[in-house]
Write an enzyme that holds these catalytic residues in place. Structure first.
Site, PDB file in Angstrom:
ATOM      1  N   CYS A 130     -23.803   1.644   2.677  1.00 18.11           N
ATOM      2  CA  CYS A 130     -23.022   2.857   2.911  1.00 18.11           C
ATOM      3  C   CYS A 130     -22.037   2.658   4.057  1.00 18.11           C
ATOM      4  O   CYS A 130     -22.107   3.346   5.091  1.00 18.11           O
ATOM      5  CB  CYS A 130     -23.971   4.007   3.209  1.00 18.11           C
ATOM      6  SG  CYS A 130     -25.135   4.238   1.876  1.00 18.11           S
ATOM      7  N   GLU A 131     -21.143   1.714   3.902  1.00 12.84           N
ATOM      8  CA  GLU A 131     -20.094   1.422   4.879  1.00 12.84           C
ATOM      9  C   GLU A 131     -18.874   0.972   4.098  1.00 12.84           C
ATOM     10  O   GLU A 131     -18.987   0.113   3.213  1.00 12.84           O
ATOM     11  CB  GLU A 131     -20.502   0.248   5.793  1.00 12.84           C
ATOM     12  CG  GLU A 131     -21.656   0.505   6.710  1.00 12.84           C
ATOM     13  CD  GLU A 131     -21.301   1.399   7.880  1.00 12.84           C
ATOM     14  OE1 GLU A 131     -20.145   1.346   8.332  1.00 12.84           O
ATOM     15  OE2 GLU A 131     -22.174   2.157   8.317  1.00 12.84           O
TER      16      GLU A 131
END
Ligand SMILES: *Cc1c(COP(=O)(O)O)cnc(C)c1O
Length: 437
Positions: free
Chosen positions: A354-355
């Site tokens: 989640c980046e």
């Protein structure tokens, strides 16, 4: 259609047997590198040594392989040192690095009889001398210096420039004071100096320039400090690794011949005996030996960019977000397929973390793939497994050692249960759930 083989083993089969993401190392490549160092450096130049900088990729199997090959091992922490000792690596052929060594690390190094302690600061030298004195031991020391050379590489992997957090500058008081202190202290055996200019270098210029500067400084120290003689010089590592198997291999002699010629010449010029010289490459030994196999989970075509998302990413390889590493990918089930024109758009291979920075290849050349297909990244043997995290509670991938058509697991895949080990719940949080408001 030809499938990708690594170490003589069908990668599609490996993915089926061991799952994905999967690190696969070709043992033959690692052993070839060790043989090359022995042939083209150690045999060619008398009075030399070679260490493997194990932070690049350290497992029990890898440590055993290095021991079998008769090279030394470079470690940088308690964890790496304990692992080396557990694999029965001969302690006298271990060197301990680090710019912030703890009391525990230094005392274990002394007690275990580690062959070289590379001291990074005056403060560390003082602490080590006291510890050695208490134990009635003599610590074998190299002082790390910063040669003041700004290596031609990414700023985050350049280490030899003035102002680096590593080592003591050649100019100024600090080094002189450290050498004086070490020479006067009966429990320190100051063997010489150490430099490491940076990582992922393809031209020996920075290394050569460092040799010139360090020898010059050593000659000054010889004149200024009674008894000091440069008996040993560690030339560091940093030799580059190519992005894919089609590019020419970087020969170790490109660096070692250049440095040794300069060392010989500079020592003569300053009227010094040439010191014992050692290297400590990490990446060069293992990077090209390793690939990572991923499964494609999602393909999303946006205007101008197509994202191919795989089942791993920055958790198993943070080198792209960390310092812009560049990789090449291949379709495992169709390794010779030409690159596909994805409607003229750029193709980025991204991870599942989640980046937005979780990118594996910013601008990939890849044949047409669909969900469920396997892709592999070349040149992932160094600083991937060893830098892996559990971000998003992703388990660290398994590691397979392949060679001559056989493949064996050398590190098991972490399961979600493995990741929960060590977590505790305080009693007050164990109470039954209250009615929700
Ligand atoms: C990391 C490191 C190495 C190895 O660097 P590579 O680029 O992997 O060869 C050698 N010496 C020191 C001091 C290091 O920090």
């Amino acid at each position: 259609m030809s499938r990708l083989f690594w170490g003589g083993v069908d990668c599609t089969e490996l993915a089926r047997r061991f799952g994905t993401p999967l690190y696969v190392f070709d043992e033959t490549v690692i052993r070839d590198r060790c043989a090359e160092v022995k042939r083209d450096f150690l045999s060619r130049w008398p009075d030399t040594g070679a260490y493997y900088a194990s932070k690049a990729f350290q497992t029990q199997a890898m440590i055993r392989l290095v021991a079998q090959e008769g090279l030394g091992l470079d470690v940088v922490s308690m964890g790496e040192l304990v692992a080396a000792l557990k694999a029965n690596f001969p302690p006298e052929h271990i060197e301990l690095h680090g710019n912030a060594k703890s009391d525990e690390e230094l005392s274990l190094a002394l007690d275990a009889g580690v062959g070289r302690i590379i001291v990074d600061s005056l403060m560390e030298l003082d602490v080590l001398a006291n510890m050695a004195e208490k134990r009635g031991k003599i610590a074998p020391v190299l002082l790390r210096v910063t040669p003041g050379v700004d290596a031609h590489t990414h700023a985050y992997i350049a280490t030899g420039q003035t102002g680096s957090k590593f080592g003591l500058p050649l100019e100024g008081e600090l080094l002189l004071r450290a050498v004086r202190f070490a020479m006067e202290h009966p429990n320190i055996d100051l063997l010489g100096l150490h430099f490491h200019v940076g990582s992922q270098l393809f031209d020996p210029g920075d290394h050569v320039q460092s040799v010139v500067r360090v020898v010059e400084a050593a000659a000054r120290l010889r004149d200024d400090v009674p008894g000091f003689e440069l008996r040993e010089l560690n030339l560091g590592g940093g030799f580059g690794a190519k992005a894919n198997p089609a590019e020419p291999h970087v020969p170790v002699a490109l660096f070692t011949d250049a440095m040794m010629n300069t060392l010989t010449q500079e020592c003569e010029r300053h009227g010094m005996k040439r010191p014992y010289a050692s290297t400590e490459a990490g990446r060069w030994f293992v990077s090209e030996a390793g690939i990572t196999i991923y499964r494609v989970e999602s393909i999303k075509a946006l205007p101008g960019i197509t994202y191919i998302a795989v089942d791993g990413g920055m958790a198993d390889n943070p080198r792209v977000p960390l310092y812009g590493a560049v990789y090449d990918a291949v379709a495992v089930e169709d390794a010779d397929a030409p690159a596909y024109d994805w409607g003229g758009s750029k193709v980025s291979i991204v991870g599942k973390c989640c980046e937005s920075g979780d990118v594996l290849i910013e601008d990939a050349k890849l044949p047409s793939v669909k969900r469920g297909d396997l892709i592999a990244l070349y040149n992932t043997g160094a600083y991937t497994f060893s830098m892996a995290s559990n971000y998003n509670r992703l388990g660290r991938p398994a590691v397979v050692l392949a060679g001559n058509g056989n493949a064996e697991l050398i590190v098991e895949r972490q399961t979600p249960e493995d990741l929960l080990r060590g977590e505790l719940i305080p009693a007050r949080l164990r109470a039954e759930e209250k009615a929700r408001i």
